[in-house]
Scaffold this motif. Structure first.
Motif, PDB file in Angstrom:
ATOM      1  N   ARG A   1       0.763  -1.125   0.021  1.00 34.26           N
ATOM      2  CA  ARG A   1       0.023   0.006  -0.180  1.00 34.26           C
ATOM      3  C   ARG A   1       0.910   1.338  -0.011  1.00 34.26           C
ATOM      4  O   ARG A   1       1.855   1.497   0.683  1.00 34.26           O
ATOM      5  N   LEU A   2       0.690   2.233  -1.014  1.00 33.52           N
ATOM      6  CA  LEU A   2       1.410   3.425  -0.806  1.00 33.52           C
ATOM      7  C   LEU A   2       0.545   4.540  -0.832  1.00 33.52           C
ATOM      8  O   LEU A   2      -0.689   4.544  -0.959  1.00 33.52           O
ATOM      9  N   THR A   3       1.109   5.555  -0.232  1.00 40.30           N
ATOM     10  CA  THR A   3       0.162   7.074  -0.298  1.00 40.30           C
ATOM     11  C   THR A   3       1.105   8.123  -1.216  1.00 40.30           C
ATOM     12  O   THR A   3       1.969   7.836  -1.364  1.00 40.30           O
ATOM     13  N   VAL A   4       0.453   9.260  -1.071  1.00 38.94           N
ATOM     14  CA  VAL A   4       1.058  10.380  -2.046  1.00 38.94           C
ATOM     15  C   VAL A   4       1.564  11.233  -1.004  1.00 38.94           C
ATOM     16  O   VAL A   4       0.606  11.849  -0.056  1.00 38.94           O
ATOM     17  N   SER A   5       2.722  11.756  -1.155  1.00 42.77           N
ATOM     18  CA  SER A   5       3.217  12.881  -0.480  1.00 42.77           C
ATOM     19  C   SER A   5       2.602  13.958  -0.606  1.00 42.77           C
ATOM     20  O   SER A   5       2.095  14.234  -1.627  1.00 42.77           O
ATOM     21  N   GLN A   6       2.706  14.943   0.351  1.00 39.06           N
ATOM     22  CA  GLN A   6       2.100  16.481   0.052  1.00 39.06           C
ATOM     23  C   GLN A   6       2.941  17.182  -0.976  1.00 39.06           C
ATOM     24  O   GLN A   6       2.330  17.846  -1.889  1.00 39.06           O
ATOM     25  N   ALA A   7       4.151  16.873  -1.269  1.00 34.74           N
ATOM     26  CA  ALA A   7       4.932  17.592  -2.099  1.00 34.74           C
ATOM     27  C   ALA A   7       4.475  17.203  -3.394  1.00 34.74           C
ATOM     28  O   ALA A   7       4.365  17.710  -4.287  1.00 34.74           O
ATOM     29  N   VAL A   8       4.061  15.682  -3.818  1.00 38.57           N
ATOM     30  CA  VAL A   8       3.837  15.323  -4.912  1.00 38.57           C
ATOM     31  C   VAL A   8       2.465  15.803  -5.261  1.00 38.57           C
ATOM     32  O   VAL A   8       1.971  16.040  -6.305  1.00 38.57           O
ATOM     33  N   LEU A   9       1.636  15.755  -4.194  1.00 38.51           N
ATOM     34  CA  LEU A   9       0.297  16.464  -4.316  1.00 38.51           C
ATOM     35  C   LEU A   9       0.169  17.804  -4.703  1.00 38.51           C
ATOM     36  O   LEU A   9      -0.716  18.228  -5.640  1.00 38.51           O
ATOM     37  N   ASP A  10       1.036  18.491  -4.278  1.00 36.12           N
ATOM     38  CA  ASP A  10       0.920  20.116  -4.471  1.00 36.12           C
ATOM     39  C   ASP A  10       1.196  20.162  -6.000  1.00 36.12           C
ATOM     40  O   ASP A  10       0.927  21.239  -6.471  1.00 36.12           O
ATOM     41  N   LYS A  11       1.825  19.243  -6.737  1.00 36.75           N
ATOM     42  CA  LYS A  11       2.162  19.421  -8.095  1.00 36.75           C
ATOM     43  C   LYS A  11       0.987  19.095  -9.227  1.00 36.75           C
ATOM     44  O   LYS A  11       1.142  19.319 -10.131  1.00 36.75           O
ATOM     45  N   LEU A  12       0.050  18.404  -8.359  1.00 37.66           N
ATOM     46  CA  LEU A  12      -1.140  18.139  -9.149  1.00 37.66           C
ATOM     47  C   LEU A  12      -1.895  19.365  -9.495  1.00 37.66           C
ATOM     48  O   LEU A  12      -2.291  20.396  -8.334  1.00 37.66           O
ATOM     49  N   PRO A  13      -2.313  19.766 -10.811  1.00 32.48           N
ATOM     50  CA  PRO A  13      -3.008  21.093 -10.883  1.00 32.48           C
ATOM     51  C   PRO A  13      -4.500  21.020 -10.418  1.00 32.48           C
ATOM     52  O   PRO A  13      -5.171  20.094 -10.388  1.00 32.48           O
TER      53      PRO A  13
END
Length: 561
Positions: A270-282
């Motif tokens: 199971r993986l999750t998305v970090s806040q840094a990667v999430l901020d790059k999503l438009p």
């Protein structure tokens, strides 16, 4: 310590009474003018009592005294009259001594042992059986060594005991008879007198060579060798398995970085998305697509309108939701028409030119509040198409042996299913639902594969409340004119069907609430109860459930299951 050989040499040392210093140095005479004997095979160990580990017994040879008259008479047949005795050595000197006597009588031998124990510096005892044989002496349990005391002599002695062959014993005893007087009476005395002082002592010195490794019985030596071989084999096997597992971990990590393997989509981790990667999503503004613009204008809201899902003739009923294709069209600007009008998490429609939506790499759109919580706490996969949101070449977790083992078993299971399908056979069932828990046909691997879809996206309630006409909404859905009186139509919202999930039984919003906010809060509550574990996930839980001996063995042999 077992004796390996014996050496007898002739030594010279000055008379302590004639010198004014302490002398601890002896001169070994050359074999051309003195006696020397080396026996390497004809010696037998009778007792190792008092033998020091790593130290060979050594000392000046002498014959102990006997006490009884019968032993003194019998001794004359085996011991020369001038054999070296304690009286023939310097008095009051703590020289190292080796006792030497024949084994011709049980009583006389016991007296020899008793006299040798009275000399505190005795470091060993040499004996031999009378005769003319040069064969190795018999072993200890032979009757020739029986003193009829139950072996008490071995416990009483404080020094080791060794036996020589009969020929070697007689030879040494004859030399003790020659090297017992002063310098002028010993063999080659004239030559020695020109080298040493006439008052010097010339005596025989013996050294017993021992082998400390021979103290272990042959069975124990065999067991030690077998144990050493087993330890070496286990260590080599463990090292090879660790190296193999390390290579497999590196290979799996490289495949993840290359985009060939998706750990979460495959059901491995199971993986999750970090806040840094999430901020790059438009985050963009939703605009209505062409299909929305071509719809006929909606009728103006009536003073009294029917609740959604209510038929004028038949009363309340549930109508299927008309969904548009979920794949959005590609765009290069922020304000672009999309064909996905609803957030799949909270099931709330997007308001054109007003709603802010987050677009995932797979082109699906969600409310930022809905999808952010899901990606941060639940899964890294899109709830719609199960594609990973993580960027290419990212491996946010450390690859472990458990992950490698799961990935290999899943690949083997898929290969077996493909082979069965290619040969016209029936592939084994992937999962069977038993008691509400997904169980795989291949044990834990089946659970890993079937269980991924359980936590990848929140479960929808089985009985969802019907659409509710909100008092604060600005657009009313058109309803067909009904000839029936308005009073016959219920104005209250439809009751929610019974459910075991308390969140599914959450009451609908009041007319003063905003429907969108209510739906979003309900979705957040659903997600909040299904967040991913932060410390121990399904893999670690399954690993910790195994017996301790299996986990310990798995640390030594990583490939062991």
């Amino acid at each position: 310590m077992t004796a390996r050989g014996i050496g007898v040499f002739t030594i010279e040392f000055p008379d302590p009474a004639k010198i004014n210093y302490v002398n601890n140095q002896f001169n070994t005479l050359n074999e051309t003018i003195s006696f020397q004997y080396r026996g390497l095979t004809n010696i037998q160990t009778l007792s190792t009592k008092g033998a020091d580990s790593g130290a060979d017994p050594y000392g000046i040879l002498y014959v102990p005294e006997v006490f009884t008259e019968s032993c003194k008479r019998n001794e004359t047949q085996h011991v020369p009259a001038n054999a070296t005795r304690i009286a023939d050595l310097p008095a009051d000197r703590n020289y190292a001594l080796i006792a030497f006597a024949p084994w011709y009588s049980a009583q006389c031998t016991i007296e020899y042992f008793t006299a040798a124990r009275q000399q505190s510096t005795t470091k060993g005892f040499l004996t031999y059986l009378p005769g003319d044989s040069n064969a190795q002496p018999p072993v200890l349990n032979n009757l020739a060594w029986d003193l009829q005391d139950g072996g008490m002599w071995q416990q009483d002695n404080t020094f080791p005991t060794y036996a020589l062959s009969s020929t070697s014993g007689n030879n040494v005893m004859d030399q003790l008879n020659l090297y017992s007087g002063n310098l002028s009476t010993v063999p080659n005395g004239d030559d020695l007198g020109r080298i040493f002082n006439s008052t010097s002592y010339v005596r025989l010195w013996a050294t017993v060579s021992t082998d400390s490794d021979g103290t272990l019985p042959s069975l124990w030596v065999f067991l030690v060798i077998v144990l050493a071989v087993l330890i070496a084999a286990i260590g080599t096997t463990s090292l090879c398995m660790h190296i193999l597992q390390r290579r497999r971990r590196n290979a799996l990590r490289q495949r993840v970085l290359d985009g060939e393997v998706d750990l979460e989509a495959l059901g491995v981790k199971r993986l999750t998305v970090s806040q840094a990667v999430l901020d790059k999503l438009p985050i963009i503004t939703y605009t209505a697509g062409p299909s929305d613009a071509e719809k006929p204008p909606e009728a103006p809201p009536a003073a009294l309108s029917l609740a959604p899902g209510v038929d004028a003739e038949t009363g309340p009923k549930t109508s299927p939701l008309a969904r548009r294709p979920s794949a959005p069209t590609a765009s290069t600007t922020n304000n672009v028409a999309f064909s996905q009008p609803t957030c799949p998490i909270c099931i709330d429609d997007f308001e054109p030119n007003e709603t802010q939506v987050r677009e995932l790499p797979c082109r699906h759109m969600f409310h930022p509040d809905c999808i952010d919580t899901f990606l941060l706490r639940n899964s890294s996969l899109c709830p719609m198409c199960k594609r990973s949101v993580l960027p290419a070449g990212a491996c946010p977790v450390k690859i472990t042996n458990i992950m490698v083992r799961r990935e290999r078993h899943i690949a083997r299971m898929r290969a077996r299913s493909a082979w069965s399908a290619a040969h016209g056979g029936v592939a084994p069932p992937v999962s069977v639902t038993m008691g509400g828990q997904a169980r795989g046909a291949f044990g834990s691997i089946g659970r890993a594969v079937t269980g991924r879809r359980i936590f990848s996206a929140p479960e929808r309630p089985q009985n969802r409340p019907a659409d509710i006409e909100m008092g604060s909404t600005t657009t009313a859905r058109p309803v067909a004119p009904s000839p029936q009186p308005v009073s016959s139509v219920p104005t209250a919202p439809h009751p929610v069907s019974a459910s075991t999930n308390p969140q599914d039984c959450e009451p609908p919003p009041t007319p003063t609430q905003n429907r969108r906010e209510w739906a979003r809060q309900r979705a957040l509550n659903l997600l909040g109860n299904r967040h991913a574990p932060t410390e121990v996930d399904a893999l670690e839980q399954e690993e910790n459930a195994r017996p301790k001996w299996r986990r310990a063995l798995n640390k030594v042999f990583p490939g062991f299951r």
